[in-house]
Design an enzyme around this catalytic site. Structure first.
Site, PDB file in Angstrom:
ATOM      1  N   ASP A   1       7.541   2.947  -4.162  1.00 35.34           N
ATOM      2  CA  ASP A   1       6.339   2.850  -3.838  1.00 35.34           C
ATOM      3  C   ASP A   1       5.426   3.849  -3.912  1.00 35.34           C
ATOM      4  OD1 ASP A   1       4.167   0.920  -2.745  1.00 35.34           O
ATOM      5  OD2 ASP A   1       4.359   2.113  -0.957  1.00 35.34           O
TER       6      ASP A   1
ATOM      7  N   ASP B   1       1.448   4.260  -2.172  1.00 37.00           N
ATOM      8  CA  ASP B   1       0.700   4.564  -0.966  1.00 37.00           C
ATOM      9  C   ASP B   1       1.837   4.493   0.306  1.00 37.00           C
ATOM     10  OD1 ASP B   1      -2.030   4.615  -1.295  1.00 37.00           O
ATOM     11  OD2 ASP B   1      -1.645   2.959  -2.460  1.00 37.00           O
TER      12      ASP B   1
ATOM     13  N   ASP C   1       7.349   1.607   2.425  1.00 39.87           N
ATOM     14  CA  ASP C   1       7.145   1.674   3.766  1.00 39.87           C
ATOM     15  C   ASP C   1       6.313   0.471   4.046  1.00 39.87           C
ATOM     16  OD1 ASP C   1       3.691   2.638   3.851  1.00 39.87           O
ATOM     17  OD2 ASP C   1       4.458   1.998   1.987  1.00 39.87           O
TER      18      ASP C   1
END
Length: 219
Positions: free
Chosen positions: A10, A12, A167
């Site tokens: 991922d 961000d 996250d």
């Protein structure tokens, strides 16, 4: 290394911590509507979700065209804050390891392509992270597994031989739903939330000793 291994990241909150910039962009956008947003709402209802879903929920009374314009405005507000970004500790070492062992890698993100390319440039990773899977460019974005399945396909990898790093809770559900062992980064959520969403482990960053044992096991 042509044995189906791959690393899927991922962007961000995983390769770099940008959630505070997104939150500020939403705060600026909502000022025009005399509305506010809390960090708790951002984490629960926005973080990791695709833009069309976010805007439908945030502006239910607006037309689809207006929601697209507001989404574009928010993303520009986000990009206006970007400069040089700081990679999450250990991520450059992981990429060096992958390059040394011929393990391919890709970014799998719900961020718009303009954001993703600008962020990777700010991180100094634009020449390394050349494979970008953009959720909004597919039929379904995260939390659907399709973006991660697409990443596996593009890298010629198998879910059983891959690792993913996320996250957000929707992102973890997407990666684990694709059958990939997924590490949850403790950017915003507690361990219990990361693990209950499907993460195999929760880590602070890419220097985690347990992660490195798992990486070596891929070989």
């Amino acid at each position: 290394m042509a044995n189906g291994t791959a690393l899927l990241f991922d962007l961000d909150g995983t390769l770099t911590d940008t959630d505070h910039l997104h939150l500020e962009a939403f705060r600026i956008l909502l000022k025009d509507f005399d509305r506010a947003i809390t960090p708790e709402h951002y984490k629960a209802r926005i973080m990791g979700h695709p833009n069309d879903q976010i805007m439908r929920e945030m502006f239910p009374g607006e037309t689809p065209e207006r929601r697209i314009a507001l989404s574009d405005q928010k993303e520009q507000l986000f990009r206006d804050q970007l400069a040089t970004l700081t990679p999450t500790p250990g991520v450059l070492k992981v990429l060096d390891w992958a390059d040394a062992h011929g393990v391919p890698y890709a970014v799998v993100t719900n961020a718009p392509r303009a954001n993703a390319e600008m962020m990777l440039h700010g991180l100094g990773l634009d020449r390394r992270m050349t494979e970008l899977v953009i959720g909004d460019e597919l039929e379904r974005a995260k939390p659907d597994p399709l973006p991660y399945r697409t990443g596996l396909q593009r890298l010629g990898a198998t879910a059983e031989r891959a690792l993913a790093f996320e996250d957000s809770l929707p992102g973890i559900r997407a990666a684990s739903g694709a059958g990939i062992a997924t590490y949850g980064i403790r950017t915003a959520h507690p361990d219990a939330a990361l693990l209950s969403s499907g993460a195999v482990a929760a880590i602070d960053d890419f220097t985690d000793a347990g992660l490195w044992k798992r990486l070596e096991a891929l070989l």
